[in-house]
Design an enzyme around this catalytic site. Sequence first.
Site, short mmCIF file in Angstrom:
data_model
loop_
_atom_site.label_atom_id
_atom_site.label_comp_id
_atom_site.label_asym_id
_atom_site.label_seq_id
_atom_site.Cartn_x
_atom_site.Cartn_y
_atom_site.Cartn_z
N HIS A 94 -49.66 32.55 3.03
CA HIS A 94 -48.90 33.89 3.37
C HIS A 94 -49.54 35.14 2.75
O HIS A 94 -50.19 35.07 1.94
CB HIS A 94 -47.59 33.57 2.96
CG HIS A 94 -46.59 34.70 3.44
ND1 HIS A 94 -46.28 35.86 2.70
CD2 HIS A 94 -45.48 34.43 4.13
CE1 HIS A 94 -45.46 36.53 3.59
NE2 HIS A 94 -44.86 35.81 4.35
N GLU A 164 -48.76 36.73 11.31
CA GLU A 164 -47.62 37.49 10.68
C GLU A 164 -48.59 38.89 10.49
O GLU A 164 -49.33 39.05 9.38
CB GLU A 164 -47.24 37.08 9.35
CG GLU A 164 -46.39 35.93 9.77
CD GLU A 164 -45.42 35.65 8.54
OE1 GLU A 164 -44.17 35.90 8.57
OE2 GLU A 164 -45.76 35.57 7.33
P1 13P Z 1 -39.58 39.50 7.78
O1 13P Z 1 -38.83 38.47 8.73
O2 13P Z 1 -38.63 39.69 6.30
O3 13P Z 1 -40.20 40.42 8.18
O4 13P Z 1 -40.61 38.40 6.89
C1 13P Z 1 -41.56 37.75 7.68
C2 13P Z 1 -42.28 36.49 6.67
O5 13P Z 1 -43.14 37.34 5.61
C3 13P Z 1 -41.82 35.34 7.11
O6 13P Z 1 -42.90 34.54 6.06
#
Ligand code: 13P
Length: 239
Positions: A94, A164
């Site tokens: 992450h 992400e």
């Molecule tokens: P948000 O949905 O709060 O933007 O976070 C995304 C995230 O980091 C999920 O792993």
Amino acid sequence: MINLSNFSSIFIANWKLNGNIQFIDKYYENLLVNPKNCTVVCSPNIYLNRLKNNNINLFTGAQDVSQFNEGAYTGEISANMLSDEKINFCLVGHSERRQLFNESNEVINAKTSNLINNDIIPVICIGETLEEKETNLTKKVLAKQINESIPDGCNFENSIIAYEPIWAIGTGLTPSLDEIEEVHSFIKSINLKFERFKVLYGGSVKVSNSKDINKLDNVDGCLIGGSSLKIDEFNLIIS
Ligand code: 13P
């Protein structure tokens, strides 16, 4: 091993450093799982055994794992320990771990291998910074992250990729639908091996945008932070 192809979409709640016993009890009293989809809740490790798992379409996930299997590594939890406790999924790489805890692609690769060896599905997170996006480096950055952090043993049946964009996490900003589709199709085209991978989108997923994002051809579900902490919102997203 869970058969990922049984599900039309996969939704993963990443609670990050949030939640407590009362919150968990209330969450599962109200959670409405859609049988067509796979729902995974990733809580802080100490609560993993309090989460509900029906072994059909509702599963539990950790947010991180040690790169080591055993030994003098105070505070670490190994993939084997997660497997002992019947944890089915684990996030790896992450961006918060990459940025705040200096995790390199090499470390993420080792963690991912440990998970695969213990039949836990790694959800390997990749994403670019705003600066990288603005200088047209997104694809280059993602290709490097993929090539270096995904070990040879990973395939579409035992692993998931989550895209992400770092600048979209917790900011309310998201790429356009076209941009998401382009990046997901790029990820699947990096190598023949990735063509059938499930690729999830994460970063400011909300009730208002989740349906459109999920309709995209190359989006196979979402990784959800903030909105996964509000059970009514999460229910609407996974419905
Ligand atoms: P948000 O949905 O709060 O933007 O976070 C995304 C995230 O980091 C999920 O792993």
